[in-house]
Design a protein around this motif. Structure first.
Motif, PDB file in Angstrom:
ATOM      1  N   ALA A 102       0.826  -1.211   0.000  1.00 24.45           N
ATOM      2  CA  ALA A 102       0.000   0.000   0.000  1.00 24.45           C
ATOM      3  C   ALA A 102       0.858   1.258   0.000  1.00 24.45           C
ATOM      4  O   ALA A 102       0.561   2.228  -0.697  1.00 24.45           O
ATOM      5  CB  ALA A 102      -0.942  -0.016   1.210  1.00 24.45           C
ATOM      6  N   ALA A 103       1.947   1.252   0.763  1.00 27.25           N
ATOM      7  CA  ALA A 103       2.843   2.417   0.813  1.00 27.25           C
ATOM      8  C   ALA A 103       3.523   2.645  -0.526  1.00 27.25           C
ATOM      9  O   ALA A 103       3.610   3.784  -1.003  1.00 27.25           O
ATOM     10  CB  ALA A 103       3.883   2.231   1.912  1.00 27.25           C
ATOM     11  N   VAL A 104       3.994   1.581  -1.150  1.00 24.77           N
ATOM     12  CA  VAL A 104       4.628   1.706  -2.464  1.00 24.77           C
ATOM     13  C   VAL A 104       3.618   2.249  -3.476  1.00 24.77           C
ATOM     14  O   VAL A 104       3.937   3.133  -4.278  1.00 24.77           O
ATOM     15  CB  VAL A 104       5.217   0.351  -2.926  1.00 24.77           C
ATOM     16  N   THR A 105       2.401   1.763  -3.423  1.00 23.86           N
ATOM     17  CA  THR A 105       1.359   2.243  -4.326  1.00 23.86           C
ATOM     18  C   THR A 105       1.093   3.720  -4.103  1.00 23.86           C
ATOM     19  O   THR A 105       0.951   4.492  -5.059  1.00 23.86           O
ATOM     20  CB  THR A 105       0.069   1.418  -4.143  1.00 23.86           C
ATOM     21  N   ALA A 106       1.032   4.142  -2.841  1.00 27.94           N
ATOM     22  CA  ALA A 106       0.794   5.560  -2.536  1.00 27.94           C
ATOM     23  C   ALA A 106       1.902   6.431  -3.120  1.00 27.94           C
ATOM     24  O   ALA A 106       1.628   7.459  -3.758  1.00 27.94           O
ATOM     25  CB  ALA A 106       0.703   5.761  -1.025  1.00 27.94           C
ATOM     26  N   ILE A 107       3.143   6.032  -2.918  1.00 21.48           N
ATOM     27  CA  ILE A 107       4.274   6.810  -3.438  1.00 21.48           C
ATOM     28  C   ILE A 107       4.212   6.888  -4.958  1.00 21.48           C
ATOM     29  O   ILE A 107       4.368   7.966  -5.552  1.00 21.48           O
ATOM     30  CB  ILE A 107       5.619   6.194  -2.983  1.00 21.48           C
ATOM     31  N   LYS A 108       3.963   5.755  -5.601  1.00 23.81           N
ATOM     32  CA  LYS A 108       3.900   5.729  -7.061  1.00 23.81           C
ATOM     33  C   LYS A 108       2.749   6.586  -7.601  1.00 23.81           C
ATOM     34  O   LYS A 108       2.900   7.266  -8.617  1.00 23.81           O
ATOM     35  CB  LYS A 108       3.769   4.298  -7.573  1.00 23.81           C
ATOM     36  N   MET A 109       1.623   6.566  -6.919  1.00 20.40           N
ATOM     37  CA  MET A 109       0.476   7.353  -7.392  1.00 20.40           C
ATOM     38  C   MET A 109       0.703   8.848  -7.210  1.00 20.40           C
ATOM     39  O   MET A 109       0.306   9.649  -8.064  1.00 20.40           O
ATOM     40  CB  MET A 109      -0.810   6.898  -6.701  1.00 20.40           C
ATOM     41  N   VAL A 110       1.338   9.256  -6.130  1.00 22.33           N
ATOM     42  CA  VAL A 110       1.689  10.670  -5.962  1.00 22.33           C
ATOM     43  C   VAL A 110       2.686  11.066  -7.044  1.00 22.33           C
ATOM     44  O   VAL A 110       2.566  12.122  -7.670  1.00 22.33           O
ATOM     45  CB  VAL A 110       2.249  10.968  -4.549  1.00 22.33           C
ATOM     46  N   GLY A 111       3.663  10.197  -7.295  1.00 27.84           N
ATOM     47  CA  GLY A 111       4.619  10.465  -8.359  1.00 27.84           C
ATOM     48  C   GLY A 111       3.949  10.606  -9.716  1.00 27.84           C
ATOM     49  O   GLY A 111       4.270  11.514 -10.495  1.00 27.84           O
ATOM     50  N   LEU A 112       2.995   9.732  -9.996  1.00 24.65           N
ATOM     51  CA  LEU A 112       2.250   9.814 -11.259  1.00 24.65           C
ATOM     52  C   LEU A 112       1.480  11.120 -11.351  1.00 24.65           C
ATOM     53  O   LEU A 112       1.549  11.816 -12.368  1.00 24.65           O
ATOM     54  CB  LEU A 112       1.299   8.626 -11.376  1.00 24.65           C
ATOM     55  N   GLN A 113       0.777  11.463 -10.280  1.00 19.77           N
ATOM     56  CA  GLN A 113       0.001  12.702 -10.299  1.00 19.77           C
ATOM     57  C   GLN A 113       0.891  13.910 -10.527  1.00 19.77           C
ATOM     58  O   GLN A 113       0.555  14.805 -11.292  1.00 19.77           O
ATOM     59  CB  GLN A 113      -0.780  12.833  -8.984  1.00 19.77           C
TER      60      GLN A 113
END
Length: 160
Positions: free
Chosen positions: A146-157
């Motif tokens: 979940a943490a990795v997903t959060a970081i990746k999604m913020v990076g994408l945004q």
């Protein structure tokens, strides 16, 4: 059917979380499991550069309350992403189905309403052992994922 290791990922595929802030909402129900998920998420965020002061953790009574806790973060805190952590274990009644459907729909609604990553870090298992196996046991830790997903999604945004 094989279950992947929830803690395994390509570390080089994760952007730095140094300038990111995160809210984490943790369900108190099934505490042994959800506290392990939270520990995994926090450790992974820090591993990727998130400062401790940029990680805020709040608690709700159960998994069904996770979307409202997430909404509170969206409306009352300045965070880049919100991680929702809970655990629903199948019982003898349909309660499992209603809770899982509600928290899934609630999380989807938050993502679309606030244009912010809300990460579904909820275990939905047949028994307690399966949950333990996914909360730091033999299948890794869903909190890490979940943490990795959060970081990746913020990076994408931020890339747009």
């Amino acid at each position: 059917m094989a279950t992947k290791d929830l803690s395994a990922y390509d570390i080089n595929s994760v952007p730095s979380a140094e300038n990111m802030s995160f809210g984490i909402v943790v369900a108190e129900w099934n505490w042994e499991i959800t506290s392990a998920l939270a520990g995994g998420a926090i450790d992974t965020l820090k591993k990727h550069g998130a400062a401790e002061e940029n990680i805020t953790v709040k608690y709700v009574p159960g998994t069904f309350e996770l979307p409202l806790g997430g909404q509170f973060f969206a409306e009352m805190a300045n965070v880049d992403a919100v991680i929702l952590l809970g655990c629903v274990i199948q019982g003898e009644t349909r309660h499992f189905d209603y809770i899982c459907e509600g928290v899934t729909q609630g999380t989807k609604d938050l993502n679309l309403k606030y244009n912010k990553p809300f990460i579904f870090g909820v275990l939905t298992t047949n028994d307690e052992q399966q949950a333990l196996d996914r909360a730091g046991g033999k299948h890794g830790n869903k909190g890490d994922e979940a943490a990795v997903t959060a970081i990746k999604m913020v990076g994408l945004q931020r890339s747009f």
